[in-house]
Design a protein around this motif. Sequence first.
Motif, PDB file in Angstrom:
ATOM      1  N   GLU B  82      16.270  29.450  22.173  1.00 29.90           N
ATOM      2  CA  GLU B  82      17.155  29.401  23.348  1.00 29.90           C
ATOM      3  C   GLU B  82      17.381  30.818  23.894  1.00 29.90           C
ATOM      4  O   GLU B  82      17.373  31.046  25.101  1.00 29.90           O
ATOM      5  CB  GLU B  82      18.511  28.788  22.993  1.00 29.90           C
ATOM      6  N   MET B  83      17.599  31.769  22.980  1.00 30.80           N
ATOM      7  CA  MET B  83      17.819  33.151  23.433  1.00 30.80           C
ATOM      8  C   MET B  83      16.528  33.746  23.999  1.00 30.80           C
ATOM      9  O   MET B  83      16.561  34.513  24.961  1.00 30.80           O
ATOM     10  CB  MET B  83      18.326  34.021  22.284  1.00 30.80           C
ATOM     11  N   LEU B  84      15.393  33.372  23.406  1.00 27.89           N
ATOM     12  CA  LEU B  84      14.107  33.812  23.975  1.00 27.89           C
ATOM     13  C   LEU B  84      13.996  33.333  25.418  1.00 27.89           C
ATOM     14  O   LEU B  84      13.632  34.094  26.327  1.00 27.89           O
ATOM     15  CB  LEU B  84      12.943  33.252  23.138  1.00 27.89           C
ATOM     16  N   ASP B  85      14.340  32.081  25.632  1.00 30.33           N
ATOM     17  CA  ASP B  85      14.311  31.492  26.974  1.00 30.33           C
ATOM     18  C   ASP B  85      15.192  32.299  27.932  1.00 30.33           C
ATOM     19  O   ASP B  85      14.793  32.610  29.069  1.00 30.33           O
ATOM     20  CB  ASP B  85      14.795  30.037  26.861  1.00 30.33           C
ATOM     21  N   ALA B  86      16.379  32.658  27.470  1.00 25.44           N
ATOM     22  CA  ALA B  86      17.317  33.403  28.321  1.00 25.44           C
ATOM     23  C   ALA B  86      16.794  34.804  28.634  1.00 25.44           C
ATOM     24  O   ALA B  86      16.940  35.298  29.760  1.00 25.44           O
ATOM     25  CB  ALA B  86      18.685  33.481  27.637  1.00 25.44           C
ATOM     26  N   ILE B  87      16.188  35.442  27.638  1.00 24.61           N
ATOM     27  CA  ILE B  87      15.643  36.789  27.865  1.00 24.61           C
ATOM     28  C   ILE B  87      14.495  36.732  28.875  1.00 24.61           C
ATOM     29  O   ILE B  87      14.374  37.594  29.753  1.00 24.61           O
ATOM     30  CB  ILE B  87      15.176  37.414  26.533  1.00 24.61           C
ATOM     31  N   VAL B  88      13.665  35.705  28.757  1.00 25.79           N
ATOM     32  CA  VAL B  88      12.543  35.563  29.697  1.00 25.79           C
ATOM     33  C   VAL B  88      13.075  35.355  31.119  1.00 25.79           C
ATOM     34  O   VAL B  88      12.529  35.902  32.080  1.00 25.79           O
ATOM     35  CB  VAL B  88      11.608  34.417  29.260  1.00 25.79           C
ATOM     36  N   ALA B  89      14.162  34.596  31.259  1.00 25.91           N
ATOM     37  CA  ALA B  89      14.763  34.420  32.591  1.00 25.91           C
ATOM     38  C   ALA B  89      15.200  35.769  33.152  1.00 25.91           C
ATOM     39  O   ALA B  89      14.906  36.102  34.309  1.00 25.91           O
ATOM     40  CB  ALA B  89      15.943  33.450  32.513  1.00 25.91           C
ATOM     41  N   THR B  90      15.890  36.561  32.338  1.00 22.05           N
ATOM     42  CA  THR B  90      16.310  37.887  32.795  1.00 22.05           C
ATOM     43  C   THR B  90      15.109  38.748  33.160  1.00 22.05           C
ATOM     44  O   THR B  90      15.105  39.443  34.182  1.00 22.05           O
ATOM     45  CB  THR B  90      17.138  38.597  31.700  1.00 22.05           C
ATOM     46  N   ALA B  91      14.077  38.683  32.330  1.00 16.09           N
ATOM     47  CA  ALA B  91      12.878  39.492  32.584  1.00 16.09           C
ATOM     48  C   ALA B  91      12.240  39.118  33.922  1.00 16.09           C
ATOM     49  O   ALA B  91      11.847  39.991  34.699  1.00 16.09           O
ATOM     50  CB  ALA B  91      11.871  39.299  31.448  1.00 16.09           C
ATOM     51  N   LEU B  92      12.165  37.819  34.199  1.00 17.43           N
ATOM     52  CA  LEU B  92      11.562  37.377  35.454  1.00 17.43           C
ATOM     53  C   LEU B  92      12.428  37.778  36.638  1.00 17.43           C
ATOM     54  O   LEU B  92      11.921  38.250  37.661  1.00 17.43           O
ATOM     55  CB  LEU B  92      11.343  35.865  35.429  1.00 17.43           C
ATOM     56  N   GLU B  93      13.737  37.584  36.488  1.00 10.63           N
ATOM     57  CA  GLU B  93      14.636  37.933  37.596  1.00 10.63           C
ATOM     58  C   GLU B  93      14.617  39.434  37.871  1.00 10.63           C
ATOM     59  O   GLU B  93      14.776  39.859  39.013  1.00 10.63           O
ATOM     60  CB  GLU B  93      16.061  37.441  37.288  1.00 10.63           C
ATOM     61  N   ALA B  94      14.401  40.226  36.836  1.00 12.48           N
ATOM     62  CA  ALA B  94      14.367  41.682  37.011  1.00 12.48           C
ATOM     63  C   ALA B  94      12.991  42.172  37.458  1.00 12.48           C
ATOM     64  O   ALA B  94      12.794  43.373  37.655  1.00 12.48           O
ATOM     65  CB  ALA B  94      14.755  42.371  35.699  1.00 12.48           C
ATOM     66  N   GLY B  95      12.039  41.235  37.592  1.00 10.68           N
ATOM     67  CA  GLY B  95      10.727  41.630  38.097  1.00 10.68           C
ATOM     68  C   GLY B  95       9.829  42.310  37.082  1.00 10.68           C
ATOM     69  O   GLY B  95       8.923  43.056  37.447  1.00 10.68           O
ATOM     70  N   LEU B  96      10.054  42.053  35.795  1.00 12.29           N
ATOM     71  CA  LEU B  96       9.147  42.630  34.797  1.00 12.29           C
ATOM     72  C   LEU B  96       7.736  42.106  35.014  1.00 12.29           C
ATOM     73  O   LEU B  96       7.547  40.953  35.431  1.00 12.29           O
ATOM     74  CB  LEU B  96       9.598  42.283  33.360  1.00 12.29           C
ATOM     75  N   ASP B  97       6.756  42.930  34.723  1.00 12.75           N
ATOM     76  CA  ASP B  97       5.366  42.499  34.828  1.00 12.75           C
ATOM     77  C   ASP B  97       4.627  42.876  33.550  1.00 12.75           C
ATOM     78  O   ASP B  97       5.243  43.301  32.570  1.00 12.75           O
ATOM     79  CB  ASP B  97       4.717  43.090  36.082  1.00 12.75           C
ATOM     80  N   ARG B  98       3.312  42.719  33.591  1.00 14.99           N
ATOM     81  CA  ARG B  98       2.523  42.930  32.371  1.00 14.99           C
ATOM     82  C   ARG B  98       2.568  44.367  31.871  1.00 14.99           C
ATOM     83  O   ARG B  98       2.234  44.638  30.725  1.00 14.99           O
ATOM     84  CB  ARG B  98       1.066  42.517  32.607  1.00 14.99           C
ATOM     85  N   LYS B  99       2.929  45.290  32.747  1.00 16.91           N
ATOM     86  CA  LYS B  99       2.992  46.697  32.327  1.00 16.91           C
ATOM     87  C   LYS B  99       4.398  47.106  31.920  1.00 16.91           C
ATOM     88  O   LYS B  99       4.664  48.278  31.655  1.00 16.91           O
ATOM     89  CB  LYS B  99       2.466  47.588  33.441  1.00 16.91           C
ATOM     90  N   SER B 100       5.328  46.154  31.904  1.00 23.99           N
ATOM     91  CA  SER B 100       6.702  46.461  31.533  1.00 23.99           C
ATOM     92  C   SER B 100       6.836  46.633  30.022  1.00 23.99           C
ATOM     93  O   SER B 100       5.919  46.328  29.259  1.00 23.99           O
ATOM     94  CB  SER B 100       7.630  45.341  32.010  1.00 23.99           C
TER      95      SER B 100
END
Lengths: 364, 364
Positions: B82-100
């Motif tokens: 569940e926390m992994l899911d939440a972190i991925v949401a934050t990562a996507l919203e913050a615009g992380l990409d493959r080089k992040s």
Amino acid sequence: MKQLTVELGERSYPIYIGDGLLSRAAELFERHGIGKGSPLLVVTDTAVGPHYLAALTEALQSGGYRVATHTVEAGEKSKSLEMLDAIVATALEAGLDRKSTIVALGGGVVGDLAGFAAASFMRGVRFVQVPTTILAHDSSVGGKVAVNHRLAKNIIGAFHQPELVLYDTATLLTLPPREVRSGLAEMVKHGLIWNASFVDWLDANAPKLLALDPEALQYGLYEGCKVKAHVVAADEREDDLRAILNLGHTIGHALEAVAGYGELLHGEAIAIGMVGAAKLAGRLGYASEIYDVTKRLLKRFELPVQLPAHLDTDAIMAAMSHDKKFKEGRMVFIVPTAIGKVEINKSVQADWVREIVDELKGES
Amino acid sequence: MKQLTVELGERSYPIYIGDGLLSRAAELFERHGIGKGSPLLVVTDTAVGPHYLAALTEALQSGGYRVATHTVEAGEKSKSLEMLDAIVATALEAGLDRKSTIVALGGGVVGDLAGFAAASFMRGVRFVQVPTTILAHDSSVGGKVAVNHRLAKNIIGAFHQPELVLYDTATLLTLPPREVRSGLAEMVKHGLIWNASFVDWLDANAPKLLALDPEALQYGLYEGCKVKAHVVAADEREDDLRAILNLGHTIGHALEAVAGYGELLHGEAIAIGMVGAAKLAGRLGYASEIYDVTKRLLKRFELPVQLPAHLDTDAIMAAMSHDKKFKEGRMVFIVPTAIGKVEINKSVQADWVREIVDELKGES
């Protein structure tokens, strides 16, 4: 039976393609180091399981393997962390350990989900792909596995190569015709990006493939897998070359997202996307033959070439930008430069793409 | 500042240990190839964030990095899908990409969770460990990352090495004393498995370490990390040697499971486990000095040596069998053979272990 190898050094593995291979599963598993001391877990879905799970399980058990099974609902929604959680519960209850193997029996959804389970259970156990769709000749080779997040597809995953791919063409005979055509779209893609003579063969043999002629299927899957294996061997982790496998996918993924998964099958969406890429090739000055051949080929396979008019162009463009291929009005696009050849063009004007999306609505 | 390298070929990485290193984060990130073109995501928890998140974020931002943050509840429960899911949401919203890059600021829970997020987001992005506990000198080195499942700890994970480990000893000053002692138990373990002269040093410097003397801390963490780095370099994926890091953990994990996470801190549980391993060494005929030194050392660090009498021996034995270390009345056990040396004994009689568990209840 045909066989080819994905050359990845110590992670190299074979792809077996043949009629009735499920019955030889135990022998082929054993040949490639899948031990009998630890239980296997076969993951499948509600569409494939009723047809082939018993046959595979029995073949493995009669060869001395202990086999547990886990069946998920058919469909993209099963590619989730929740299903991963459920598979891990089954794996633990069945006593899987670090020497166990997780087997994917199904199409791309099952392969991606079971593959990510294999990549992450106990920090990685062995994995075998047993694809049961034509589309999966693409997804089952190359080790890209993943589940979806509500905000993005395939965003949580790994590169986890299988120990072997066991492709029983007999499992394709129960595919619905629309799934057959969708799968053949990826076969066409493999010809268009890499192999002009395979394109000719596809053109000549479209009726046989549509009729699931065993010999034609075997040859087509073999040649399709060969292209995929070659590209993956050159660029396992998608640093550069592997991007060419995305021919038709930039527009295709956006169409799937905007239409809502279901209206367009994956192969249908990328068929329209490949027509778009061919149109772009024309704008960039490449031979008009590219567009003609692409379109004729897709029509031979009874695939759509027209973008559904009710899909909103703005929404499609926005979905492409989520795909992170935009930068300052430019985007990365796989563009055919001849039949059997493509380039990774990193500065295609986004407004050209918008115009092409509109034009595709009038395609016929 | 001290520095050492975990030697893993192209996955080699440095560990920096020093007072006030958070303020140098941007410089050290840049030195090790963390680019500024893509945003970073710093993951922390509610115990550590209030103390150090602003300092780290500001140091990175003033060095030209874009930084997003995600804070989870402190505690083992956050190591979940569940926390992994939440972190991925934050990562996507913050615009992380493959080089992040995903940065773990915290102890073992944050390191394991953020590390698995880094291993699986977009099939793997860069990862940096910024440990803020003494215990994490163990977990932050070696690339083992994971989340828990309701049926088993650390069962969904990956081997994903960081780009660097940045250990600011100033962040240890806010640790509660019990957490300090718990962390020092892993330091003692590193001495006992590998380095007799480090054991002598620990014996002599226990008061300084307990008082968080900066120089002693730096040296102790350096030597502890050095043992861990050496073992990991020899066996990255835990095929054999790496098992020696489990000294005290077979009994220790079982105690944590039976006591319910919380009654015993990890270091407290493995301290009792190390006494058990030392008793087993005696039964196997190794020098009685092992038991004497182990016990004296743990007492010097004010760690428990007695197993809480209310914990049921049957339950402890059952928890060990879940750990899959049993086979036909025999189990795998890390046994000290001298001070600074251990063996991986694969056929320890389970009934001896049971007797030792009972004896540990009378230890003092």
